[in-house]
Design an enzyme around this catalytic site. Structure first.
Site, PDB file in Angstrom:
ATOM      1  N   HIS A  49      54.448   5.514 -69.583  1.00  0.00           N
ATOM      2  CA  HIS A  49      53.917   4.382 -68.713  1.00  0.00           C
ATOM      3  C   HIS A  49      54.665   4.031 -67.627  1.00  0.00           C
ATOM      4  O   HIS A  49      55.698   4.590 -67.382  1.00  0.00           O
ATOM      5  CB  HIS A  49      53.824   3.476 -69.920  1.00  0.00           C
ATOM      6  CG  HIS A  49      54.877   2.973 -70.481  1.00  0.00           C
ATOM      7  ND1 HIS A  49      55.254   3.161 -71.892  1.00  0.00           N
ATOM      8  CD2 HIS A  49      56.032   2.371 -69.783  1.00  0.00           C
ATOM      9  CE1 HIS A  49      56.636   2.849 -71.953  1.00  0.00           C
ATOM     10  NE2 HIS A  49      57.024   2.195 -70.827  1.00  0.00           N
TER      11      HIS A  49
HETATM   12  C1  T46 Z   1      60.365   1.605 -71.776  1.00  0.00           C
HETATM   13  C2  T46 Z   1      61.182   2.607 -72.525  1.00  0.00           C
HETATM   14  C3  T46 Z   1      62.457   2.941 -71.880  1.00  0.00           C
HETATM   15  C4  T46 Z   1      58.609  -4.648 -79.038  1.00  0.00           C
HETATM   16  O1  T46 Z   1      58.211  -5.460 -79.899  1.00  0.00           O
HETATM   17  N1  T46 Z   1      59.452  -5.289 -78.132  1.00  0.00           N
HETATM   18  C5  T46 Z   1      59.998  -4.546 -76.856  1.00  0.00           C
HETATM   19  O2  T46 Z   1      61.091  -5.179 -76.327  1.00  0.00           O
HETATM   20  C6  T46 Z   1      59.652  -3.254 -76.841  1.00  0.00           C
HETATM   21  C7  T46 Z   1      60.137  -2.475 -75.763  1.00  0.00           C
HETATM   22  C8  T46 Z   1      58.996  -2.693 -77.811  1.00  0.00           C
HETATM   23  N2  T46 Z   1      58.534  -3.614 -78.839  1.00  0.00           N
HETATM   24  C9  T46 Z   1      57.437  -2.689 -79.921  1.00  0.00           C
HETATM   25  C10 T46 Z   1      56.005  -2.502 -79.223  1.00  0.00           C
HETATM   26  C11 T46 Z   1      55.922  -1.128 -79.920  1.00  0.00           C
HETATM   27  O3  T46 Z   1      55.228  -1.455 -81.153  1.00  0.00           O
HETATM   28  O4  T46 Z   1      58.171  -1.441 -80.266  1.00  0.00           O
HETATM   29  C12 T46 Z   1      57.197  -0.459 -80.390  1.00  0.00           C
HETATM   30  C13 T46 Z   1      57.656   0.786 -79.622  1.00  0.00           C
HETATM   31  O5  T46 Z   1      57.704   0.580 -78.023  1.00  0.00           O
HETATM   32  P1  T46 Z   1      57.210   1.515 -77.172  1.00  0.00           P
HETATM   33  O6  T46 Z   1      55.820   2.213 -77.665  1.00  0.00           O
HETATM   34  O7  T46 Z   1      56.584   0.850 -75.874  1.00  0.00           O
HETATM   35  O8  T46 Z   1      58.342   2.249 -76.851  1.00  0.00           O
HETATM   36  P2  T46 Z   1      58.788   3.390 -75.731  1.00  0.00           P
HETATM   37  O9  T46 Z   1      60.058   4.053 -76.293  1.00  0.00           O
HETATM   38  O10 T46 Z   1      57.594   4.226 -75.655  1.00  0.00           O
HETATM   39  O11 T46 Z   1      58.916   2.451 -74.525  1.00  0.00           O
HETATM   40  C14 T46 Z   1      59.960   1.598 -74.375  1.00  0.00           C
HETATM   41  C15 T46 Z   1      59.669   0.274 -73.578  1.00  0.00           C
HETATM   42  O12 T46 Z   1      58.459  -0.049 -73.914  1.00  0.00           O
HETATM   43  C16 T46 Z   1      59.463   0.579 -72.311  1.00  0.00           C
HETATM   44  O13 T46 Z   1      59.400  -0.429 -71.314  1.00  0.00           O
HETATM   45  O14 T46 Z   1      60.634   1.781 -70.242  1.00  0.00           O
HETATM   46  O15 T46 Z   1      61.043   2.169 -73.735  1.00  0.00           O
END
Ligand code: T46
Length: 133
Positions: A49
């Site tokens: 993303h």
């Molecule tokens: C990025 C990369 C490096 C939260 O509740 N709070 C938060 O601050 C974040 C970041 C995530 N979440 C929840 C949302 C999802 O249910 O944690 C779960 C996993 O998040 P996500 O699928 O977005 O994780 P990544 O590793 O794909 O991405 C994250 C960040 O979202 C993104 O901004 O740059 O890490």
């Protein structure tokens, strides 16, 4: 591409190392959130993303991982494997995180609180957005 490698100052002595990160100094923005990623399987790809306005600094404080960054014109892959180095990523940069070592702990310092509406999760929509910049 609006990314920057950051080298942090180590405060080392015979007891070990300490690195301090302050907003608007080592971290080039006002910090609103810190989160960390660990226990990620080696075959997993995270991210996939871009963000509309979020800026972040990523530091792999233990172990290693790779990140491919893409601003719609260029693509670059960076290895994060040193707790004294960070990478600054501006908004509107697509990211794909992969090749996490078993012991990887990736710390992320963010300029905004969590906001799902800031995410662009479709690559074609991302390309349209950056081409209309
Ligand atoms: C990025 C990369 C490096 C939260 O509740 N709070 C938060 O601050 C974040 C970041 C995530 N979440 C929840 C949302 C999802 O249910 O944690 C779960 C996993 O998040 P996500 O699928 O977005 O994780 P990544 O590793 O794909 O991405 C994250 C960040 O979202 C993104 O901004 O740059 O890490």
């Amino acid at each position: 591409m609006d990314i920057k490698r950051l080298q942090f100052m180590m405060n080392g002595d015979e007891r070990g190392q300490l690195i301090a990160l302050e907003e608007n100094r080592e971290i080039p923005f006002t910090m609103k959130r810190v989160y960390y990623i660990f226990d990620t399987r080696k075959d997993v790809v995270r991210g996939m993303h871009a963000h509309i306005s979020l800026q972040q600094v990523l530091v792999c404080v233990h172990g290693s991982c790779k990140i491919t960054l893409d601003d719609g014109k260029e693509r670059e892959t960076v290895t994060l494997d040193d707790p004294s180095e960070g990478i600054y990523i501006s908004n509107l940069v697509w990211r794909e995180l992969f090749d996490f070592s078993e012991d990887a702990v990736l710390m992320v310092i963010a300029s905004e609180i969590y906001d799902e509406s800031d995410y662009i999760r479709d690559y074609d929509s991302f390309l349209k957005r950056v081409s209309s910049k």
